[in-house]
Design a protein around this motif. Structure first.
Motif, PDB file in Angstrom:
ATOM      1  N   ILE A   1      46.190 -18.930-113.750  1.00  0.00           N
ATOM      2  CA  ILE A   1      45.505 -19.680-112.691  1.00  0.00           C
ATOM      3  C   ILE A   1      44.205 -18.970-112.348  1.00  0.00           C
ATOM      4  O   ILE A   1      44.198 -17.752-112.139  1.00  0.00           O
ATOM      5  N   VAL A   2      43.125 -19.722-112.290  1.00  0.00           N
ATOM      6  CA  VAL A   2      41.839 -19.191-111.828  1.00  0.00           C
ATOM      7  C   VAL A   2      41.399 -20.030-110.629  1.00  0.00           C
ATOM      8  O   VAL A   2      41.337 -21.252-110.712  1.00  0.00           O
ATOM      9  N   VAL A   3      41.114 -19.365-109.527  1.00  0.00           N
ATOM     10  CA  VAL A   3      40.638 -20.038-108.315  1.00  0.00           C
ATOM     11  C   VAL A   3      39.220 -19.552-108.042  1.00  0.00           C
ATOM     12  O   VAL A   3      38.996 -18.365-107.827  1.00  0.00           O
ATOM     13  N   ASP A   4      38.269 -20.477-108.053  1.00  0.00           N
ATOM     14  CA  ASP A   4      36.865 -20.094-107.862  1.00  0.00           C
ATOM     15  C   ASP A   4      36.423 -20.429-106.444  1.00  0.00           C
ATOM     16  O   ASP A   4      35.920 -21.514-106.165  1.00  0.00           O
ATOM     17  N   LEU A   5      36.612 -19.480-105.541  1.00  0.00           N
ATOM     18  CA  LEU A   5      36.247 -19.704-104.144  1.00  0.00           C
ATOM     19  C   LEU A   5      34.756 -19.480-103.897  1.00  0.00           C
ATOM     20  O   LEU A   5      34.219 -19.933-102.899  1.00  0.00           O
ATOM     21  N   SER A   6      34.093 -18.787-104.784  1.00  0.00           N
ATOM     22  CA  SER A   6      32.658 -18.529-104.617  1.00  0.00           C
ATOM     23  C   SER A   6      31.819 -19.731-105.015  1.00  0.00           C
ATOM     24  O   SER A   6      30.672 -19.869-104.594  1.00  0.00           O
ATOM     25  N   GLY A   7      32.389 -20.586-105.874  1.00  0.00           N
ATOM     26  CA  GLY A   7      31.631 -21.729-106.381  1.00  0.00           C
ATOM     27  C   GLY A   7      30.588 -21.350-107.413  1.00  0.00           C
ATOM     28  O   GLY A   7      29.762 -22.173-107.800  1.00  0.00           O
ATOM     29  N   LYS A   8      30.646 -20.119-107.910  1.00  0.00           N
ATOM     30  CA  LYS A   8      29.607 -19.631-108.829  1.00  0.00           C
ATOM     31  C   LYS A   8      30.089 -19.500-110.273  1.00  0.00           C
ATOM     32  O   LYS A   8      29.275 -19.341-111.178  1.00  0.00           O
ATOM     33  N   MET A   9      31.397 -19.558-110.501  1.00  0.00           N
ATOM     34  CA  MET A   9      31.917 -19.398-111.857  1.00  0.00           C
ATOM     35  C   MET A   9      31.891 -20.710-112.625  1.00  0.00           C
ATOM     36  O   MET A   9      31.287 -20.806-113.697  1.00  0.00           O
ATOM     37  N   GLY A  10      32.538 -21.718-112.089  1.00  0.00           N
ATOM     38  CA  GLY A  10      32.584 -23.023-112.739  1.00  0.00           C
ATOM     39  C   GLY A  10      33.641 -23.108-113.828  1.00  0.00           C
ATOM     40  O   GLY A  10      34.029 -22.094-114.420  1.00  0.00           O
ATOM     41  N   TYR A  11      34.102 -24.325-114.086  1.00  0.00           N
ATOM     42  CA  TYR A  11      35.178 -24.539-115.059  1.00  0.00           C
ATOM     43  C   TYR A  11      34.774 -24.136-116.468  1.00  0.00           C
ATOM     44  O   TYR A  11      35.549 -23.520-117.201  1.00  0.00           O
ATOM     45  N   LYS A  12      33.557 -24.463-116.866  1.00  0.00           N
ATOM     46  CA  LYS A  12      33.113 -24.173-118.232  1.00  0.00           C
ATOM     47  C   LYS A  12      33.211 -22.683-118.550  1.00  0.00           C
ATOM     48  O   LYS A  12      33.701 -22.284-119.621  1.00  0.00           O
ATOM     49  N   ALA A  13      32.765 -21.835-117.634  1.00  0.00           N
ATOM     50  CA  ALA A  13      32.846 -20.383-117.844  1.00  0.00           C
ATOM     51  C   ALA A  13      34.283 -19.890-117.727  1.00  0.00           C
ATOM     52  O   ALA A  13      34.726 -19.025-118.489  1.00  0.00           O
ATOM     53  N   ALA A  14      35.019 -20.462-116.767  1.00  0.00           N
ATOM     54  CA  ALA A  14      36.392 -20.005-116.531  1.00  0.00           C
ATOM     55  C   ALA A  14      37.305 -20.249-117.717  1.00  0.00           C
ATOM     56  O   ALA A  14      38.273 -19.501-117.932  1.00  0.00           O
TER      57      ALA A  14
ATOM     58  N   SER B   1      56.706 -13.398-110.537  1.00  0.00           N
ATOM     59  CA  SER B   1      56.093 -12.070-110.674  1.00  0.00           C
ATOM     60  C   SER B   1      55.321 -11.934-111.978  1.00  0.00           C
ATOM     61  O   SER B   1      54.552 -10.989-112.151  1.00  0.00           O
ATOM     62  N   GLN B   2      55.512 -12.901-112.895  1.00  0.00           N
ATOM     63  CA  GLN B   2      54.801 -12.865-114.177  1.00  0.00           C
ATOM     64  C   GLN B   2      53.524 -13.709-114.166  1.00  0.00           C
ATOM     65  O   GLN B   2      52.758 -13.678-115.133  1.00  0.00           O
ATOM     66  N   THR B   3      53.299 -14.448-113.096  1.00  0.00           N
ATOM     67  CA  THR B   3      52.119 -15.323-113.018  1.00  0.00           C
ATOM     68  C   THR B   3      50.870 -14.487-112.766  1.00  0.00           C
ATOM     69  O   THR B   3      50.811 -13.714-111.804  1.00  0.00           O
ATOM     70  N   LYS B   4      49.879 -14.668-113.618  1.00  0.00           N
ATOM     71  CA  LYS B   4      48.622 -13.930-113.474  1.00  0.00           C
ATOM     72  C   LYS B   4      47.567 -14.854-112.869  1.00  0.00           C
ATOM     73  O   LYS B   4      47.226 -15.895-113.436  1.00  0.00           O
ATOM     74  N   ILE B   5      47.071 -14.455-111.699  1.00  0.00           N
ATOM     75  CA  ILE B   5      46.145 -15.286-110.936  1.00  0.00           C
ATOM     76  C   ILE B   5      44.850 -14.535-110.678  1.00  0.00           C
ATOM     77  O   ILE B   5      44.875 -13.374-110.247  1.00  0.00           O
ATOM     78  N   LEU B   6      43.735 -15.188-110.926  1.00  0.00           N
ATOM     79  CA  LEU B   6      42.423 -14.624-110.595  1.00  0.00           C
ATOM     80  C   LEU B   6      41.828 -15.421-109.441  1.00  0.00           C
ATOM     81  O   LEU B   6      41.767 -16.657-109.488  1.00  0.00           O
ATOM     82  N   ILE B   7      41.388 -14.706-108.415  1.00  0.00           N
ATOM     83  CA  ILE B   7      40.715 -15.356-107.294  1.00  0.00           C
ATOM     84  C   ILE B   7      39.298 -14.806-107.228  1.00  0.00           C
ATOM     85  O   ILE B   7      39.087 -13.622-106.948  1.00  0.00           O
ATOM     86  N   ASN B   8      38.342 -15.655-107.508  1.00  0.00           N
ATOM     87  CA  ASN B   8      36.929 -15.260-107.532  1.00  0.00           C
ATOM     88  C   ASN B   8      36.302 -15.555-106.166  1.00  0.00           C
ATOM     89  O   ASN B   8      36.308 -16.692-105.706  1.00  0.00           O
ATOM     90  N   GLY B   9      35.771 -14.516-105.514  1.00  0.00           N
ATOM     91  CA  GLY B   9      35.279 -14.676-104.151  1.00  0.00           C
ATOM     92  C   GLY B   9      36.451 -14.659-103.192  1.00  0.00           C
ATOM     93  O   GLY B   9      36.668 -15.595-102.427  1.00  0.00           O
ATOM     94  N   ALA B  10      37.217 -13.569-103.232  1.00  0.00           N
ATOM     95  CA  ALA B  10      38.571 -13.573-102.672  1.00  0.00           C
ATOM     96  C   ALA B  10      38.706 -13.200-101.202  1.00  0.00           C
ATOM     97  O   ALA B  10      39.800 -13.313-100.655  1.00  0.00           O
ATOM     98  N   THR B  11      37.640 -12.763-100.549  1.00  0.00           N
ATOM     99  CA  THR B  11      37.846 -12.215 -99.205  1.00  0.00           C
ATOM    100  C   THR B  11      37.101 -12.967 -98.100  1.00  0.00           C
ATOM    101  O   THR B  11      36.892 -12.439 -97.011  1.00  0.00           O
ATOM    102  N   GLY B  12      36.726 -14.219 -98.367  1.00  0.00           N
ATOM    103  CA  GLY B  12      36.264 -15.080 -97.285  1.00  0.00           C
ATOM    104  C   GLY B  12      37.473 -15.624 -96.550  1.00  0.00           C
ATOM    105  O   GLY B  12      38.612 -15.189 -96.763  1.00  0.00           O
ATOM    106  N   GLY B  13      37.264 -16.600 -95.673  1.00  0.00           N
ATOM    107  CA  GLY B  13      38.368 -17.138 -94.893  1.00  0.00           C
ATOM    108  C   GLY B  13      39.466 -17.751 -95.738  1.00  0.00           C
ATOM    109  O   GLY B  13      40.660 -17.525 -95.505  1.00  0.00           O
ATOM    110  N   PHE B  14      39.090 -18.553 -96.734  1.00  0.00           N
ATOM    111  CA  PHE B  14      40.042 -19.195 -97.626  1.00  0.00           C
ATOM    112  C   PHE B  14      40.853 -18.150 -98.385  1.00  0.00           C
ATOM    113  O   PHE B  14      42.091 -18.163 -98.403  1.00  0.00           O
ATOM    114  N   GLY B  15      40.159 -17.218 -99.034  1.00  0.00           N
ATOM    115  CA  GLY B  15      40.831 -16.194 -99.824  1.00  0.00           C
ATOM    116  C   GLY B  15      41.723 -15.305 -98.983  1.00  0.00           C
ATOM    117  O   GLY B  15      42.805 -14.890 -99.431  1.00  0.00           O
ATOM    118  N   MET B  16      41.294 -15.005 -97.790  1.00  0.00           N
ATOM    119  CA  MET B  16      42.067 -14.176 -96.870  1.00  0.00           C
ATOM    120  C   MET B  16      43.476 -14.738 -96.679  1.00  0.00           C
ATOM    121  O   MET B  16      44.477 -14.006 -96.742  1.00  0.00           O
TER     122      MET B  16
END
Length: 319
Positions: A210-223, A145-160
């Motif tokens: 945790i950062v999950v980039d499902l949009s493919g637009k953020m990239g590791y360098k920015a994240a 419950s303490q894990t903070k997760i960001l999902i970028n582009g979260a509501t496509g099929g994968f994110g769903m």
């Protein structure tokens, strides 16, 4: 039989309907009359030639990887499936095979019985994004419950699907989505939702485990700017060159760049089938008939939609 094929790399204009020979199965395969197949970002990346190092340049090529349909014939060594079964599945080689046809022959080990409670369109939407979601879920390790997760582009099929898996662990999930996806992100498990048309998640003074980039637009360098000292960035849409670079770079850094490579298999599908039995929401944004295949791919490639896009085939039995 009719099939959607392309003879060269390019945009949706290279797609065409062609007549192909109905597949002949081997002893370990099943022949399936396709009722629906889903569209995944991988489809147009392969078609444009972005993945030619892995897909090869041999034409013609079909598109699509996961499907649902009815078994028309079974190989001699297939015992757990029979003619008439409603099933869903995926091709063995996602980079070189396709399912955009009235019939497909695939190994029986990559075909599963369709639950009665979901449609052909929903079943066809599960294998690729579902496997990726389960794989990403496993890569995250111990989630509390303490894990903070960001999902970028979260509501496509994968994110769903990923949102619904994470919801069960009670993680603190921030979902970045379009205005259309806000209510869906909340329903599927996000505790915080950011509308990317109004806010820039990279400018906020919040860091994540945790950062999950499902949009493919953020990239590791920015994240990296919004990642904690010991954290992971999950990249399911890597460029080919990123795969070895990520592995080598992780030796020296605490902010890990995890390239997500997943292959559908029974172990992952059993997890998904269990989730379906518990009420997994499989949202279908749009269904196109086989004849409108170009419109379907054009719609999917624009992005910005919630859930999955599917092509349906109301095919007669072809002898």
């Amino acid at each position: 039989m009719k099939a959607i094929v392309y003879q060269k790399f390019g945009n949706t204009e290279v797609l065409q309907i062609a007549e192909q020979v109905k597949p002949i199965i081997t002893s370990d395969q099943v022949l399936i009359r396709i009722k629906a197949f889903s569209i995944n970002p991988m489809d147009w990346k392969i078609r444009r030639g972005d993945m030619k190092l892995m897909s090869g340049s041999k034409f013609p090529k079909n598109t699509g990887a996961d499907f649902a349909g009815i078994i028309e014939n079974t190989g001699d060594s297939v015992g757990h499936l029979k003619v008439g079964d409603e099933v869903f599945g995926v091709v063995k080689n996602l980079m070189k095979e396709g399912v955009s046809a009235e019939y497909v022959a695939v190994p029986a080990s990559l075909v599963w019985k369709k639950p009665d409670k979901i449609s052909f369109a929903q079943a066809a939407s599960l294998p690729v994004v579902g496997t990726a979601a389960v794989t990403a879920f496993e890569k995250m390790g111990n989630i509390t419950s303490q894990t903070k997760i960001l999902i970028n582009g979260a509501t496509g099929g994968f994110g769903m699907i990923l949102l619904q898996l994470l919801k069960q662990r009670g993680a603190q999930i921030t979902a970045v989505t379009s205005p259309k996806g806000i209510e869906y992100a909340k329903k599927w498990g996000a505790s915080t939702v950011i509308d990317y048309t109004k806010e820039d998640v990279l400018s906020q003074k919040i860091t994540y485990d945790i950062v999950v980039d499902l949009s493919g637009k953020m990239g590791y360098k920015a994240a990296k700017e919004i990642m904690k000292t010991r954290s992971i960035f999950i990249n399911p849409t890597p460029e080919p060159v990123e795969i070895p670079l990520a592995v080598l770079g992780n030796i020296f850094r605490s902010k890990k760049h995890i390239v997500l490579l997943s292959n559908p298999a029974t172990a992952y599908t059993e997890v998904l089938l269990d989730e379906v039995s518990k009420g997994l929401d499989i949202g279908i944004n749009a269904k196109f008939p086989f004849s409108q295949y170009k419109e379907a791919y054009q719609y999917a490639e624009k992005g910005g939609y919630v859930g999955k896009v599917v092509i349906e085939i109301n095919n007669p039995v072809i002898k």
